[in-house]
Design a protein around this motif. Structure first.
Motif: not given
Lengths: 247, 320
Positions: A157-165
């Motif tokens: 998923r999208e997070i501010d300034g990147g992604e996390e699994v």
């Protein structure tokens, strides 16, 4: 595996936006309607891909709208999906729509519910979260990748300034955006078979709305562009610094 | 009665979008003749008390590392508990990744009407009406909220932050939380990069750049201006740039102070996502490019000649 894909109808992305009735209603004159791109390109196509890798998967589509929505839901069925349910009511606010979908979801026993990240008309980005709360399910929003691993969903998923699994046990509600899948064009076989697929119409349940649209406005027109010569780029930077005061 | 503001953090630091939410919420509290309070979940590295200068009297802090990653269901329960405790009548979020996940859930839980994507202060002269963005930036709608509790998710860059005087009282909250169901197993963050929706300046480029190998000058210009980089849909579809850089109707909608569009023709779908930018600069070699009609400043010229000159001019301006 049983998947529910939420489908919304929106004006085409090139539609001219205008209002009637003293700016209280969207002017649909001449507007071409499409499946909300996030619902079509990402959630629906990803559901179809999951069915392609596991034929026992059942895909049901749900939409909230009057019979004018039928061509849209048929187009979605032409892309894929086994059957569709239309809740026969004009869509009102997000809470009303989410409540109608949640009634359908409660009957269906779904392992997975997909929504688009938002609709391109009201940009609420709310249906997925509301639905999850109404069904007391976990919610993963703004997915850019979706995989299944046994009884778990592995979602990027999208997070501010990147992604996390993240990992979450099914059932779960997921809102999808770019990255989850690639847009597909319905083929002739899909279009022919869509006519024979069941489209069930159910009546809405009595739910109150929480909000109402009081009026619409169009943004003010721009004053006009100030052109700078390509041989005088320093002048542009000076204007941005001294006139516009943005750098 | 009070106004509650959800203050979200990234890696323990308060996000810029949250400062806007605080200032916005504090202004609403002032209009309603009440006070603004904030809520922070998870461990933080920032000293929270000084955030009082943006207008919050109290900050409720639930310092639990289980809340360091977002599980909207768990967050919603905690925020609802605090909101009920302090009798919050208006709850403000930033309409960012966290706000989009939590605010709709909270709306259902508290039966509170939600306006997401708000762009202006509520009009409380006759009811409670909030202006929001609709049709992906092509129009606005004024939404009347008809419930006792109201929730507003404020668009990033839609409200200016102003700092005054004051220190917030930190209230340590110690309530049990529900089991976390969404478990984060990996984070892929481009450190040092300005998040697109929070950026004051965005440098964006399109097919006119001819290929991904030519993005060096775009990145250099962006870096000099402390800007985020963005791109048009064809560029992201062709995988020249990551999809999270795609701005427009079906990508991210942004509202920076300055949007510089290089080699982008300006299709209506692209304009929809960027037309709330305060100032738009268009660089395009085609004088007929529709983007010029939506621009404040423009240069009709080849990006490969103009952009290096811009880099030089900015360097000169900044003395580097």
């Amino acid at each position: 595996m049983k998947i529910l894909v939420c489908i919304s109808k929106t004006p085409d992305t090139t539609a001219k936006i205008a209002f009637t009735d003293n700016n209280t209603k969207f002017d649909s004159t001449g507007v071409q309607w499409i499946i909300n791109p996030y619902d079509e390109w990402y959630s629906l196509v990803r559901a179809i891909e999951l069915k392609e890798s596991d034929a026992s998967t059942v895909i049901q589509l749900v939409t909230v709208g009057s019979s004018e929505t039928d061509p849209i839901i048929r187009k979605a069925l032409a892309l894929g999906g086994d059957e569709a349910i239309r809740v026969n009511t004009d869509s009102q606010d997000s809470f009303y729509i989410a409540s109608q979908i949640s009634e359908v979801a409660k009957q269906g026993g779904y392992d997975l519910i997909f929504t688009g990240k938002e609709t391109i008309d009201y940009n609420g980005s709310s249906i997925g979260g509301m639905l999850a709360e109404l069904l007391n399910l976990p919610y993963v929003s703004l997915a850019t990748k979706f995989e299944l691993s046994g009884n778990k969903a592995v979602v990027t998923r999208e997070i501010d300034g990147g992604e996390e699994v993240c990992e979450v046990e099914l059932p779960v509600v997921v809102s999808c955006q770019k990255g989850v899948a690639e847009q597909r064009i319905p083929n002739m076989r899909g279009i022919m078979s869509a006519r024979a697929k069941p489209l069930k119409v159910v009546e809405p349940s009595g739910v109150n709305t929480l909000t109402a649209i009081s009026s619409f406005e169009l943004p003010p027109a721009k004053a006009g562009v100030k052109l700078v010569s390509p041989d005088n780029v320093e002048e542009l930077i000076r204007l941005l610094k001294e006139e516009a005061k943005v750098i | 009665m009070s106004v509650l503001i959800f203050i979200d953090t990234a890696e323990g630091h308060v996000k810029k979008a949250s400062l806007e939410a605080i200032c916005y919420g504090a202004k609403i509290a002032e209009q309603l003749g009440t006070s603004a309070e904030g809520i922070v979940l998870g461990t933080v590295k920032d000293d929270l008390a000084p955030f009082g200068k943006f207008g919050v009297k109290k900050i409720h802090h639930l310092n639990n590392e289980l809340l360091d990653h977002l599980d909207a269901q768990v967050y919603t329960k905690v925020i609802a508990d605090i909101a009920e405790k302090i009798v919050a009548k208006v709850i403000v979020f930033s309409n960012n990744v966290d706000g989009k996940a939590i605010a709709p859930r909270l709306s259902v839980r508290l039966k509170a009407g939600l306006v997401s994507g708000a762009v202006a202060m509520p009009d409380i002269s006759n009811g409670f009406i909030v202006k929001k963005n609709v049709f992906s930036g092509k129009a606005f709608a004024n939404i009347s909220v008809n419930t006792d509790i109201k929730i507003i998710a404020l668009n990033p860059n839609a409200y200016k932050t102003t700092a005054g005087e004051g220190t917030a009282e930190i209230v340590v909250v110690n309530i049990p939380i529900d089991p976390v169901k969404v478990k984060v197993t990996g984070v892929n963050k481009t450190s040092g990069e300005v998040p697109l929706t929070e950026a004051e300046i965005v440098v964006s480029a399109g097919r006119g750049m001819k290929g991904p190998e030519n993005w060096g000058m775009i990145e250099e210009l962006a870096k000099l201006l402390h800007a985020a980089t963005a791109c048009s849909r064809p560029v992201s579809d062709a995988h020249w740039r990551p999809h999270n850089e795609h701005v427009g109707q079906t990508g991210t909608a942004i509202a920076p102070s300055l949007y510089i569009a290089i080699g982008i023709s300006g299709a209506i779908q692209h304009l929809a996502g960027v037309n709330r930018s305060k100032v738009i600069v268009v660089i395009n070699k085609d004088p007929e490019a529709p983007f010029f009609k939506a621009a404040d400043y423009g240069i009709v010229g080849d990006a490969f000649e103009v952009v290096p000159k811009m880099i030089e001019a900015v360097k000169k301006l900044k003395g580097v």
